[in-house]
Scaffold this active site. Structure first.
Site, PDB file in Angstrom:
ATOM      1  N   GLY A  48      -0.160  -3.399   7.988  1.00 14.04           N
ATOM      2  CA  GLY A  48      -0.500  -2.988   6.623  1.00 14.04           C
ATOM      3  C   GLY A  48       0.238  -3.689   5.508  1.00 14.04           C
ATOM      4  CG  ASP A 106       0.105  10.087   4.238  1.00 16.73           C
ATOM      5  OD1 ASP A 106       0.299  11.014   3.442  1.00 16.73           O
ATOM      6  OD2 ASP A 106      -0.943   9.990   4.902  1.00 16.73           O
ATOM      7  N   GLY A 108       5.713  10.346   5.982  1.00 21.94           N
ATOM      8  CA  GLY A 108       7.068   9.859   6.221  1.00 21.94           C
ATOM      9  C   GLY A 108       7.414   9.773   7.704  1.00 21.94           C
ATOM     10  CB  THR A 110       5.457   5.516   9.854  1.00 21.30           C
ATOM     11  OG1 THR A 110       4.183   6.044  10.208  1.00 21.30           O
ATOM     12  CG2 THR A 110       5.575   4.091  10.344  1.00 21.30           C
ATOM     13  CE  LYS A 134      -1.855   8.433   0.708  1.00 22.79           C
ATOM     14  NZ  LYS A 134      -2.759   8.733   1.833  1.00 22.79           N
ATOM     15  CG  ASP A 162      -6.456   0.006   8.538  1.00 13.99           C
ATOM     16  OD1 ASP A 162      -5.336   0.434   8.222  1.00 13.99           O
ATOM     17  OD2 ASP A 162      -7.051   0.381   9.561  1.00 13.99           O
TER      18      ASP A 162
HETATM   19  P1  IMP Z   1       3.079   8.314   7.627  1.00 14.10           P
HETATM   20  O1  IMP Z   1       3.717   8.090   8.963  1.00 14.10           O
HETATM   21  O2  IMP Z   1       2.334   9.629   7.550  1.00 14.10           O
HETATM   22  O3  IMP Z   1       4.026   8.157   6.463  1.00 14.10           O
HETATM   23  O4  IMP Z   1       1.899   7.287   7.477  1.00 14.10           O
HETATM   24  C1  IMP Z   1       2.135   5.978   7.393  1.00 14.10           C
HETATM   25  C2  IMP Z   1       0.986   5.160   7.929  1.00 14.10           C
HETATM   26  O5  IMP Z   1      -0.288   5.831   7.864  1.00 14.10           O
HETATM   27  C3  IMP Z   1       0.851   3.946   7.059  1.00 14.10           C
HETATM   28  O6  IMP Z   1       1.695   2.906   7.507  1.00 14.10           O
HETATM   29  C4  IMP Z   1      -0.611   3.638   7.164  1.00 14.10           C
HETATM   30  O7  IMP Z   1      -0.845   2.819   8.286  1.00 14.10           O
HETATM   31  C5  IMP Z   1      -1.284   4.962   7.357  1.00 14.10           C
HETATM   32  N1  IMP Z   1      -1.779   5.508   6.068  1.00 14.10           N
HETATM   33  C6  IMP Z   1      -1.302   6.577   5.401  1.00 14.10           C
HETATM   34  N2  IMP Z   1      -2.003   6.799   4.264  1.00 14.10           N
HETATM   35  C7  IMP Z   1      -2.936   5.823   4.213  1.00 14.10           C
HETATM   36  C8  IMP Z   1      -3.966   5.498   3.256  1.00 14.10           C
HETATM   37  O8  IMP Z   1      -4.143   6.149   2.206  1.00 14.10           O
HETATM   38  N3  IMP Z   1      -4.724   4.407   3.540  1.00 14.10           N
HETATM   39  C9  IMP Z   1      -4.563   3.658   4.666  1.00 14.10           C
HETATM   40  N4  IMP Z   1      -3.596   3.924   5.580  1.00 14.10           N
HETATM   41  C10 IMP Z   1      -2.800   5.004   5.366  1.00 14.10           C
HETATM   42 MG    MG Z   2       1.828   0.846   7.834  1.00 11.45          MG
END
Ligand code: IMP
Ligand code: MG
Length: 180
Positions: A48, A106, A108, A110, A134, A162
């Site tokens: 990404g 998003d 967090g 990851t 976010k 994506d």
């Molecule tokens: P987290 O682990 O919930 O913080 O999400 C992180 C990963 O989810 C990002 O690295 C993206 O690959 C994917 N992601 C989260 N939100 C979006 C979005 O709005 N569009 C595309 N990918 C997203």
């Molecule tokens: Mg990512």
């Protein structure tokens, strides 16, 4: 700017290329100032972040190293959820100042997994730089040092992000029409 349809869903423009470029420039200025004498290791997180890092790193003018990592999902031993393994990291990070460069934070989850994987390599510091965050979706108390843009809980597309593998090539940001 026009809306685009990707995998059957309509996405509407969120930010112009110029506005996005300005946000990236602001982050580059801050990194150049803050890390001038730190010889940081920037770690771009694939897939990404590829477009963000390409634009950002062109504007980094301090001594630094750049590498890329990827998070591969795999099923853990326990039935609860999937775990993520950090792959592609060959650098010795011991005593180094690491800056993780992500596309979006998003929940967090990851970032938390990444930080844990990096801490075991004994870096001097780990900081997070992300194009998008976010804040209302965050499930962890995270210190995010460099956030180019805080965004609402929409689904974003383009500039590396994506939808089902598609749309990463769009030169700027869109969001899902339904999430307006
Ligand atoms: P987290 O682990 O919930 O913080 O999400 C992180 C990963 O989810 C990002 O690295 C993206 O690959 C994917 N992601 C989260 N939100 C979006 C979005 O709005 N569009 C595309 N990918 C997203
Ligand atoms: Mg990512």
């Amino acid at each position: 700017m026009k809306s685009v349809t990707v995998n059957g869903k309509r996405f509407v423009p969120y930010l112009s290329e110029e506005a996005l470029a300005e946000k990236v420039r602001e982050i580059a200025v801050r990194l150049n100032n803050d890390l001038a004498d730190k010889d940081p290791v920037f770690l771009g997180v694939l897939n990404g972040a590829f477009m963000f890092v390409a634009d950002l790193f062109r504007q980094i003018n301090i001594p630094c190293e750049i590498s890329f990592v990827k998070l591969a999902s795999y099923s853990g031993m326990r039935s609860t959820g999937s775990m993520k393994e950090l792959i592609g990291l060959n650098e010795n990070l011991r005593g180094r100042h690491v800056v993780v460069v992500e596309d979006i934070v998003d929940t967090g989850n990851t970032i938390v997994a990444l930080q844990a994987a990096l801490e075991s390599r004994e870096p001097a510091s780990v900081q997070i730089c992300t194009l998008l965050c976010k804040p209302t979706a965050l499930l962890h108390e995270l210190q995010l040092e460099y956030v180019a843009l805080e965004v609402p809980e929409h689904f974003f597309l383009g500039y590396g992000l994506d939808f089902d593998g598609h749309g990463r090539n769009l030169p700027t940001l869109y969001h899902l029409e339904e999430s307006e």
